[in-house]
Scaffold this active site. Structure first.
Site, mmCIF file in Angstrom:
data_model
loop_
_atom_site.group_PDB
_atom_site.id
_atom_site.type_symbol
_atom_site.label_atom_id
_atom_site.label_comp_id
_atom_site.label_asym_id
_atom_site.label_seq_id
_atom_site.Cartn_x
_atom_site.Cartn_y
_atom_site.Cartn_z
ATOM 1 N N ASP A 272 -27.343 11.629 -0.803
ATOM 2 C CA ASP A 272 -27.376 10.246 -1.318
ATOM 3 C C ASP A 272 -28.516 10.020 -2.305
ATOM 4 O OD1 ASP A 272 -25.314 9.630 0.573
ATOM 5 O OD2 ASP A 272 -26.879 9.526 2.103
ATOM 6 N N GLU A 273 -28.856 11.034 -3.045
ATOM 7 C CA GLU A 273 -29.952 10.914 -4.013
ATOM 8 C C GLU A 273 -29.503 10.237 -5.297
ATOM 9 O OE1 GLU A 273 -28.923 13.827 -2.741
ATOM 10 O OE2 GLU A 273 -30.579 14.823 -1.711
ATOM 11 N N ALA B 211 -18.742 13.037 2.301
ATOM 12 C CA ALA B 211 -19.782 12.254 1.638
ATOM 13 C C ALA B 211 -19.132 11.559 0.460
ATOM 14 C CB ALA B 211 -20.925 13.144 1.174
ATOM 15 N N HIS C 224 -19.717 10.011 -3.564
ATOM 16 C CA HIS C 224 -20.510 9.738 -4.761
ATOM 17 C C HIS C 224 -20.073 8.381 -5.267
ATOM 18 C CE1 HIS C 224 -22.342 13.507 -5.165
ATOM 19 N NE2 HIS C 224 -21.322 14.169 -5.615
ATOM 20 N N THR C 225 -21.033 7.560 -5.626
ATOM 21 C CA THR C 225 -20.686 6.278 -6.224
ATOM 22 C C THR C 225 -20.996 6.361 -7.705
ATOM 23 O OG1 THR C 225 -21.499 5.321 -4.188
ATOM 24 C CG2 THR C 225 -20.995 3.790 -5.977
ATOM 25 N N PRO D 180 -25.496 2.157 8.073
ATOM 26 C CA PRO D 180 -26.837 1.926 7.535
ATOM 27 C C PRO D 180 -27.617 3.236 7.541
ATOM 28 C CG PRO D 180 -26.533 0.751 9.632
ATOM 29 C CD PRO D 180 -25.245 1.446 9.328
ATOM 30 N N ASP E 179 -36.477 1.933 -9.588
ATOM 31 C CA ASP E 179 -36.457 0.461 -9.668
ATOM 32 C C ASP E 179 -36.497 -0.217 -8.301
ATOM 33 O OD1 ASP E 179 -33.801 1.800 -9.756
ATOM 34 O OD2 ASP E 179 -33.073 -0.233 -9.385
HETATM 35 P P1 GDP Z 1 -24.862 10.657 -4.214
HETATM 36 O O1 GDP Z 1 -23.955 11.050 -3.121
HETATM 37 O O2 GDP Z 1 -26.056 11.535 -4.312
HETATM 38 O O3 GDP Z 1 -24.192 10.428 -5.516
HETATM 39 O O4 GDP Z 1 -25.485 9.268 -3.787
HETATM 40 P P2 GDP Z 1 -24.804 7.840 -3.576
HETATM 41 O O5 GDP Z 1 -23.415 7.773 -3.980
HETATM 42 O O6 GDP Z 1 -25.203 7.369 -2.235
HETATM 43 O O7 GDP Z 1 -25.586 7.105 -4.723
HETATM 44 C C1 GDP Z 1 -26.629 6.368 -4.569
HETATM 45 C C2 GDP Z 1 -26.354 4.905 -4.856
HETATM 46 O O8 GDP Z 1 -27.391 4.427 -5.654
HETATM 47 C C3 GDP Z 1 -25.104 4.562 -5.628
HETATM 48 O O9 GDP Z 1 -24.659 3.288 -5.226
HETATM 49 C C4 GDP Z 1 -25.577 4.533 -7.072
HETATM 50 O O10 GDP Z 1 -24.784 3.713 -7.919
HETATM 51 C C5 GDP Z 1 -26.927 3.974 -6.909
HETATM 52 N N1 GDP Z 1 -27.931 4.455 -7.842
HETATM 53 C C6 GDP Z 1 -28.072 5.692 -8.361
HETATM 54 N N2 GDP Z 1 -29.169 5.761 -9.123
HETATM 55 C C7 GDP Z 1 -29.741 4.536 -9.070
HETATM 56 C C8 GDP Z 1 -30.934 3.981 -9.628
HETATM 57 O O11 GDP Z 1 -31.702 4.615 -10.316
HETATM 58 N N3 GDP Z 1 -31.197 2.674 -9.317
HETATM 59 C C9 GDP Z 1 -30.385 1.918 -8.542
HETATM 60 N N4 GDP Z 1 -30.730 0.646 -8.298
HETATM 61 N N5 GDP Z 1 -29.268 2.410 -8.010
HETATM 62 C C10 GDP Z 1 -28.958 3.699 -8.270
#
Ligand code: GDP
Length: 423
Positions: free
Chosen positions: A12-13, A38, A40-41, A304, A333
């Site tokens: 979730d990075e 998992a 990705h968003t 959560p 941020d």
């Molecule tokens: P992944 O599995 O590593 O891609 O992680 P997630 O899907 O859990 O992504 C992390 C969440 O943080 C997603 O909702 C992203 O849109 C969001 N996100 C990613 N980078 C940033 C950032 O720099 N700032 C903010 N506020 N949100 C971010």
């Protein structure tokens, strides 16, 4: 050019967001491990998309996406994901999606087994996402898997499926006392959800080999982070696959190739889904504030997430095992609301200060040594250059870079595509 994008932490990075951004320069994006456990968003001009199985490059029409042999694929879920994206206006065809004929199918009985086992474990549970991932990787190594290529001749699956079911039902019925899975149901399942996928299935290794020879740019997209790797993570609270960059070429189908660039995605603070040792963990109001600020709820499960300050010990280790040549810091941020930013600088293990990431009992016993860095107290989401960042934010990034020993080349200050600082 072979580039890998991997997680430095517990997952979730924000890998999806970085792959979405960086895939612009790529011809091909590959997933090489894991399944739909998992998410990705990815947020872009067309909307917000959650991808569990499909590579993030699927949102760019000109990128070819590969689902590699190292993956375990829930075919019903994949059909659903393709349908949802199509409904959102994304084109998906055999021209931009290729699925390895060697990838293993995650079956309904694997999902059932995952749930039955978590229920049996009750309070001692691993915190599985209950998507069948551990059981199907187990089956793969027991050589009891059905592969995507088998869907091309469903009439030939019969005997193999019968043998596997006879074996699997022994566990389902005799160990867990649950209802067996019937041959008819499972064959129908494979035919129903296999048919719409047939045109995508091929030898992706051959395809990639030719593409690399032709000078194409290939990106390997990991799911989860270093600390969830089956070998190098917080075993047994790990995933069941290799989340490490070095596995990328193997799991995608080109095991003879070396990576040119490894971009480690590292969050500006720590989060961890599910059970297991998490030394940096915060509790109470402090945790709730950070969780809310960061929207830290699982993309696949809505759970959560546990949250904490940036963990130098764990992140430095993550950078090392990933062999990261550079770092993208994400979600900087989110920390803007803090006057003092907690950072775990070392661990205390039974009275000894430790700065190497331990394993086993030592990790379970580790307590965090926390120091505070000055916050910046202003919104940074519109900063596009490093110099635009408040001085304390710049100092924080430089601190992280120094602490983990790899250059920071990107700083993400928001979820949108353009909310990025390129160093
Ligand atoms: P992944 O599995 O590593 O891609 O992680 P997630 O899907 O859990 O992504 C992390 C969440 O943080 C997603 O909702 C992203 O849109 C969001 N996100 C990613 N980078 C940033 C950032 O720099 N700032 C903010 N506020 N949100 C971010």
């Amino acid at each position: 050019m072979l580039t890998s994008i991997v997680g430095i932490n517990w997952g979730d990075e924000g890998k999806g967001r970085m792959v979405d951004l960086l895939s612009e320069q790529e011809d091909i994006v590959c997933r090489y491990q894991g399944g739909n456990n998992a998410g990705h968003t990815v947020v872009n001009e067309r909307g917000t998309f959650i991808l569990n199985l499909l590579p993030s490059g699927i949102l760019r029409p000109e990128v070819v996406n590969i689902m590699g042999n190292g993956m375990v694929i829930d075919i019903k879920h994949l059909c659903g994901e393709i349908e949802k994206l199509r409904a959102g206006g994304i084109d998906i065809s055999p021209a931009n999606l290729k699925v390895s004929d060697r990838a293993i199918i995650c079956m309904p009985y694997n999902v059932a087994q995952d749930c039955l086992e978590e229920e049996r474990l009750a309070d001692a549970k691993y915190g599985s996402t209950r998507r069948g991932i551990a059981p199907i990787y187990g089956d793969k190594y027991m050589k009891k898997g059905i592969r995507m290529g088998d869907l091309l001749q469903p009439e030939a699956i019969g005997d193999e499926l019968k043998n596997i079911l006879e074996w699997k039902n022994l566990t389902i019925e005799k160990v867990y006392g649950a209802d067996p899975f019937t041959y008819e149901d499972m064959l129908a399942y494979l035919k129903d959800y296999g048919a719409p996928l047939k045109d995508y299935i091929c030898d992706v290794g051959e395809y990639l080999e030719d593409a690399i020879a032709a000078g194409k740019r290939v990106m390997f997209e990991a799911q989860l982070g270093a600390l969830r790797d089956i070998d190098f993570g917080i075993y047994p609270y790990t995933s069941s696959s290799s989340t490490i960059a070095a596995y990328g070429p193997i799991g995608a189908g080109v095991p003879g190739h070396k990576l040119d660039r490894v971009i480690g995605i590292m969050k500006a603070y720590s989060t961890c889904v599910g059970e297991g040792p998490f030394t940096a963990e915060m509790f109470g109001d402090e945790a709730e504030e950070l969780r809310k600020a960061g929207g830290e709820y699982g993309a696949a499960t809505g759970r959560p997430r546990r949250v904490g300050g940036f963990d130098v010990v764990a992140s430095r280790y993550g950078v090392r095992v990933q062999g990261a040549t550079e770092i993208a810091v994400t979600k900087l941020d989110i920390l803007s609301y803090l006057d003092n930013i907690p950072v775990v600088v070392s661990y205390d293990v039974n009275g000894k200060t430790v700065d190497r990431f331990p394993t086993g009992k030592a990790l379970a016993d580790a307590k965090p040594n926390v120091e505070y860095l000055d916050g910046w107290g202003e919104d940074i989401t519109s900063c596009r250059k490093f110099e635009d960042l408040p001085e304390n934010a710049q100092k924080y990034v430089k601190y992280l870079e120094n602490a983990v020993g790899a250059p920071v080349t990107y700083v993400s200050v928001g979820a949108e595509r353009e909310q990025i600082i390129v160093m």
